[in-house]
Scaffold this active site. Structure first.
Site: not given
Ligand code: ACO
Length: 328
Positions: A113, A253, A283
C-alpha cells in the site's frame, strides 16, 4: 538541487459498485459490522477483463493532460502495485508501450500500500538531482483479483482503483518539502500473498490451500497502523521544518476510518483536516493516496500554497510520508 512537484494528477475507478449488502451473500457479515468496524460502505470492482494496467492507463492519461505533457516528454514511468498484470514484464513497461512513451525508462515498485508514496520519493530524487525532468508515477490495483471472497476478515476491506501523478521540477521550497520512508520486514507475515513466487511456486496444492490469495492478520496490522501513523506524519512535518498546525490537509492511506480517527486524536488535530473516501472505495492499496489527493484537489480542499502531508502504510511492513506544498 532543484525542487520537484506534482504538475498533474489523475485517477480512475471501475464502474461496478459493490455495496456491503452484496457481501452479506458471500460471507457471514453484515452492512452494520462493516460500517462500524471499518467505515466502508461500498467499493469499486474491476471488470473480469480489466487488469491493473488498464486502470493505470486511464489515470496516467488524465494526469498527463492535467500536467500538459505528451508521451515524448516522459523520462521515467514508475508503477506502484501489489497486483501487477503479471510477475513480468513490469506493468510499467506495459503502460510505457500503451502510452507510446518511447523515451521513458519503466519499472514497477513493490511496497504494497505504500508503493505510490515510495514512488513519488524516487521520482523526487530523479527530478531534483536532474537525472530526469518528467516522471510519471502510477498506483494501480485490482485487489479484487487476489481477494478470497470466502474470507470475511479480508474480502470486506479491499477495492480496485488507480491514481497517477506527473512529477516535474519546481523552485526549491515549493512542491515536495520532505520524505520519510520506513520498513519493518519482521512484520512481513502480517500481510502476505504466499504462493506464486519462487518460495512457493503455483501448484494444485497452493491453489487448494488458497495461498494465491491475500492473507492478513487484521488486528496486528491495525495496532501497527495506529502506532505508526502519528509518528510518520510528525516525522514528515519535522523534516520539512514545519509544525503540525501548519498542515492544511492530511491525506492518509484509506484503510479503516477508525485508524484515521485514532491518528487525528493522537496528533491533536481536527478530524476535518483528514481527507476521507474510504466509505466509497475501501482500501485500494497503492491507489488509495493518489485517488484521495485527486479528489481533495477537485473538491477544492487544497489550494496553491497549501501544505499537505501524504501518509501510506501497508504490507512489508512498509510506511511512507511526505510533506508537499501544493503548487498547481
Ligand atoms: N463481519 C463480521 N464479523 C467479522 C468480520 C466481518 N467481515 N471480520 C471479522 N469478524 C469478526 C472476527 O471473527 C471476530 O470475531 P470473534 O471475536 O468471535 O473472534 C470479531 O469480528 C472481531 O475481529 P477483530 O479482527 O478483532 O476486528 P477488528 O475490530 O480488529 O476489525 C479489521 C477487523 C477491520 C480487519 C481491522 O483489524 C483492520 O482494519 N485492520 C487493519 C487492516 C489494514 O489496515 N490493512 C492495511 C494494509 S493492507 C495492504 O497492505 C494490502
Amino acid at each position: 538541487m532543484r525542487g520537484s512537484t506534482i504538475a498533474g494528477i489523475g485517477h480512475y475507478v471501475p464502474e461496478r459498485v459493490m455495496k456491503n449488502a452484496e457481501l452479506e451473500q458471500y460471507v457471514d457479515t453484515t452492512d452494520e459490522w462493516i460500517v462500524t468496524r471499518t467505515g466502508i460502505r461500498e467499493r469499486r470492482i474491476a471488470a473480469p477483463e480489466q487488469a491493473s494496467s488498464d486502470l493505470g492507463l486511464e489515470a496516467a492519461k488524465e494526469a498527463m493532460a492535467h500536467a500538459g505533457v505528451t508521451p515524448d516528454d516522459i523520462d521515467l514511468i514508475i508503477v506502484g502495485t501489489a497486483t501487477p498484470d503479471m510477475l513480468f514484464p513490469a506493468t510499467a513497461c506495459i503502460l510505457q508501450d500503451r502510452l507510446g512513451a518511447r523515451k521513458a525508462g519503466a519499472f514497477d515498485l513493490s511496497a504494497a500500500c505504500s508503493s505510490w508514496v515510495y514512488g513519488i520519493a524516487v521520482a523526487h530524487g530523479y527530478v531534483s538531482s536532474g537525472l530526469a525532468n518528467t516522471v510519471l508515477v502510477v498506483g494501480a490495483e485490482t485487489l479484487s483479483k487476489i481477494t478470497n471472497w470466502k474470507d470475511r476478515g479480508t474480502c470486506v476491506l479491499f477495492g480496485d482503483s488507480a491514481g497517477a501523478a506527473v512529477i516535474r521540477p519546481c523552485d526549491p521550497g515549493q512542491g515536495f518539502l520532505s520524505f520519510y520512508l520506513g520498513a519493518d520486514g519482521a512484520g512481513g507475515p502480517l500481510i502476505i500473498l504466499p504462493a506464486g513466487g519462487s518460495r512457493l511456486p503455483a501448484s494444485y496444492e497452493t491453489i487448494e490451500r488458497g495461498q494465491h490469495y491475500l492473507q492478513m492478520n487484521g488486528r496486528e496490522v491495525y495496532k501497527f497502523a495506529v502506532r505508526m501513523i502519528p509518528r510518520a506524519i510528525q516525522e514528515a512535518v519535522d523534516r520539512a521544518g514545519l509544525g503540525i498546525a501548519d498542515v492544511d490537509l492530511f491525506i492518509p492511506h484509506q484503510a479503516n476510518i477508525r485508524i484515521i480517527d485514532a491518528a487525528a486524536e493522537r496528533l491533536g488535530q481536527p478530524r476535518e483536516k483528514f481527507y476521507v473516501n474510504v466509505d466509497r472505495y475501501g482500501n485500494t492499496s497503492s491507489a488509495s493516496v493518489p485517488v484521495a489527493l485527486y479528489e481533495a484537489v477537485k473538491a477544492g480542499r487544497l489550494h496553491r500554497g497549501d501544505v499537505t502531508v501524504l501518509l501510506a502504510f501497508g504490507g512489508g511492513l512498509t510506511w511512507a510520508s511526505c510533506a508537499l506544498r501544493w503548487t498547481k
